[in-house]
Scaffold this active site. Structure first.
Site, short mmCIF file in Angstrom:
data_model
loop_
_atom_site.label_atom_id
_atom_site.label_comp_id
_atom_site.label_asym_id
_atom_site.label_seq_id
_atom_site.Cartn_x
_atom_site.Cartn_y
_atom_site.Cartn_z
N ASN A 7 4.32 -12.75 -5.14
CA ASN A 7 3.45 -11.79 -3.56
C ASN A 7 2.97 -12.49 -2.60
OD1 ASN A 7 3.67 -10.09 -1.70
ND2 ASN A 7 2.71 -8.59 -2.88
N ARG A 97 8.63 -11.24 -3.05
CA ARG A 97 8.48 -9.97 -2.14
C ARG A 97 8.51 -10.52 -0.65
NH1 ARG A 97 3.35 -6.35 -0.47
NH2 ARG A 97 3.98 -5.20 0.66
N HIS A 187 7.40 -0.46 1.49
CA HIS A 187 7.09 -0.10 0.49
C HIS A 187 7.56 0.55 -0.18
CE1 HIS A 187 2.28 1.48 1.33
NE2 HIS A 187 2.30 0.40 1.10
N ARG A 248 -5.66 1.12 7.93
CA ARG A 248 -4.63 2.05 9.51
C ARG A 248 -4.88 3.27 9.58
NH1 ARG A 248 -0.10 -0.60 6.25
NH2 ARG A 248 -0.44 -2.85 6.58
N ARG A 292 -12.53 3.88 -3.50
CA ARG A 292 -13.18 4.46 -4.47
C ARG A 292 -15.48 5.23 -4.25
NH1 ARG A 292 -12.30 0.20 -8.84
NH2 ARG A 292 -11.91 -0.58 -7.17
N GLU A 393 5.95 -3.00 -8.62
CA GLU A 393 6.91 -4.16 -7.97
C GLU A 393 6.86 -5.11 -8.47
OE1 GLU A 393 4.98 -3.68 -3.45
OE2 GLU A 393 3.96 -2.54 -4.82
P1 ADP Z 1 -3.33 -2.56 -1.90
O1 ADP Z 1 -2.30 -1.44 -0.91
O2 ADP Z 1 -4.06 -3.66 -1.33
O3 ADP Z 1 -2.07 -2.97 -3.47
P2 ADP Z 1 -4.35 -0.79 -4.28
O4 ADP Z 1 -2.67 -0.44 -4.43
O5 ADP Z 1 -4.59 -1.40 -5.19
O6 ADP Z 1 -3.68 -1.92 -2.86
O7 ADP Z 1 -5.48 0.52 -3.63
C1 ADP Z 1 -6.82 -0.18 -3.28
C2 ADP Z 1 -7.63 1.02 -3.22
O8 ADP Z 1 -7.10 2.40 -4.51
C3 ADP Z 1 -8.96 0.98 -2.98
O9 ADP Z 1 -8.54 1.84 -2.06
C4 ADP Z 1 -9.54 1.85 -3.90
O10 ADP Z 1 -10.32 2.29 -3.87
C5 ADP Z 1 -8.51 2.85 -4.90
N1 ADP Z 1 -9.26 2.96 -5.43
C6 ADP Z 1 -8.98 2.19 -6.80
N2 ADP Z 1 -8.89 2.45 -8.35
C7 ADP Z 1 -9.91 3.64 -8.27
C8 ADP Z 1 -10.49 4.76 -8.11
N3 ADP Z 1 -10.70 4.89 -9.84
N4 ADP Z 1 -10.55 5.40 -8.26
C9 ADP Z 1 -10.35 5.70 -6.41
N5 ADP Z 1 -10.04 5.10 -5.81
C10 ADP Z 1 -10.02 3.61 -6.15
#
Ligand code: ADP
Length: 412
Positions: A7, A97, A187, A248, A292, A393
């Site tokens: 990816n 991807r 997605h 976004r 988070r 994925e």
């Molecule tokens: P991407 O779309 O880049 O693959 P991810 O699917 O890893 O990203 O998602 C990232 C998001 O998930 C961030 O906003 C991150 O803060 C949130 N996230 C990851 N772990 C937690 C958690 N324990 N609690 C709340 N949000 C989380």
């Protein structure tokens, strides 16, 4: 067969080696041989790799381009440090991807000269993503040679089943005919995996399936899935449309673009960049795009704008759920995936708040217990079940690659 899954982003690269075959498809025994990521390609790159279930190892290396990054990770794989493979000849195929397949690529395909040209032709639709994906393909060819088959798995392909009423914008039809202006959705590999996995977990047939999937990560999108096919999705011509995301905006009135451009003295391209990179959770909170951190700010400091960002994020997601319930005449399940969807019970609960009228409810203790873990979080007997299904994925890309290389037909 060992499949290298790639990816590739503009300055990053995520990879996995997955050992899979038809037997694995049947009994879910696909094996993660190794995985990792490289960031800041082009300078002193930062890498983090892991063989099997071992510890992650991290480091930095001067990697001037994607080819150097691919060479570096492959050397690590077969070298004394990684050692996950005996030799590069053990890689049977490579799955990529690819973000945009336009209207042309409605399923995963083996990459040849014609496909490469096709991906090049969609660059104008995905100027930020497809060039990076192409770099990855060329890098693999240069390093592993043309004899190793490569397969493209498109983020848009799953949504090729969108009916015209869902994919056309209400703008002059000639713009669709002349310039391919329509909603494509993204997605797709994630929504498709969650949909497949939910059917497997619940023993539901494809025909009987009617669910809503929410992929909530840095990018966020919702998908209405009926009969195993994507019926509607929230991202559009680009990934900018739809839900509120990390940086976004999601849906805005298009008239604000010109207004902001005039007021702020920006070009339209700059405003579009602002909607892509400085908006969403980051734009509202003024703090961060990381859910988070926002949850922690709201909890520990009761920060008003952090709370507001979370509230707007959840409200928009709830509205999309409502509209997909209307589009499908109800749903049997709502499935959460992506970093936020998989790990943030508070956000899941807030999104589902007030949806009891539609038979959607979250059981507080089941919700709290499912962090990064697959399972149902709605109470027994709920009309519309709520599930957490960590997305995968890479697994789907590996399996598609295997199928394409072996000429095995699959339904999407
Ligand atoms: P991407 O779309 O880049 O693959 P991810 O699917 O890893 O990203 O998602 C990232 C998001 O998930 C961030 O906003 C991150 O803060 C949130 N996230 C990851 N772990 C937690 C958690 N324990 N609690 C709340 N949000 C989380």
């Amino acid at each position: 067969m060992n499949i290298l899954v790639l990816n590739v982003g503009s300055s990053s690269l995520k990879w996995q080696v997955i050992d899979t075959d038809e037997q694995c498809f049947a009994d879910n025994t696909d094996r993660r041989v190794a995985r990792g990521q490289v960031e800041r390609i082009g300078g002193e790159a930062v890498w983090s790799f892991r063989a099997g279930d071992g510890e992650s190892v991290k480091g930095t290396a001067p990697l001037r381009d994607h080819r150097a990054a691919v060479e570096f990770l492959l050397q690590w794989l077969v070298g004394p440090e990684g050692g996950a493979l005996g030799s590069l000849a053990e890689i049977g195929a490579v799955g990529h991807r690819v973000v945009h397949g336009g209207e042309r690529f409605v399923r995963s395909v083996g990459i040849d000269e014609q496909v490469l040209r096709g991906i090049e032709e969609t660059i104008e639709l995905a100027p930020l993503h497809n060039p990076a994906n192409l770099k990855g393909i060329h890098a693999v060819r240069a390093v592993l040679g043309a004899a190793v088959p490569q397969v493209a798995v498109f983020d848009t392909a799953f949504h090729h089943t969108l009916p015209e009423r869902a994919f056309l914008y209400a703008i002059p039809y000639s713009l669709y005919r002349r310039h391919r202006v329509r909603r494509y959705g993204f997605h797709g590999t994630s929504h498709r995996y969650v949909s497949y996995r939910w059917r497997q977990l619940t023993g539901t047939t494809r025909e009987a399936q009617r669910i809503i999937t929410l992929h909530l990560g840095n990018g966020c999108s919702a998908c209405a899935i009926a009969g195993g096919e994507s019926l509607d999705t929230s991202m559009g011509f680009t990934p900018l449309e739809g839900l509120v995301m990390g940086t976004r905006s999601g849906d805005v009135d298009p008239a604000v673009l010109d207004y902001i451009a005039q007021k702020e003295g920006l070009s339209l391209a700059e405003v579009e960049m602002l909607l892509n990179k400085q908006s969403g959770l980051l734009g509202i909170s003024g703090l961060t795009n990381d859910m988070r951190e926002l949850l922690a700010e709201a909890r520990e400091h009761d920060d008003r704008r952090a709370r507001l960002a979370i509230e707007i994020f959840c409200y928009r997601a709830r509205k999309y759920i409502g509209s997909y319930l209307a589009a499908m005449g109800g749903a049997d399940a709502l499935c959460f995936a992506g970093g936020i969807g998989e790990n943030a019970p508070a956000v899941r609960a807030m999104i589902c708040e007030g949806l009891e009228f539609a038979g959607i409810q979250v059981d507080a203790s089941a919700n709290a217990a499912h962090v990064g873990r697959e399972g149902r979080i709605s109470p027994e007997g709920a009309r519309t079940e709520v599930w957490v299904i960590p997305t995968d994925e890479e697994l789907l890309i590996a399996r598609d690659t295997y199928r394409v290389v072996h000429g095995i037909e699959t339904r999407y």
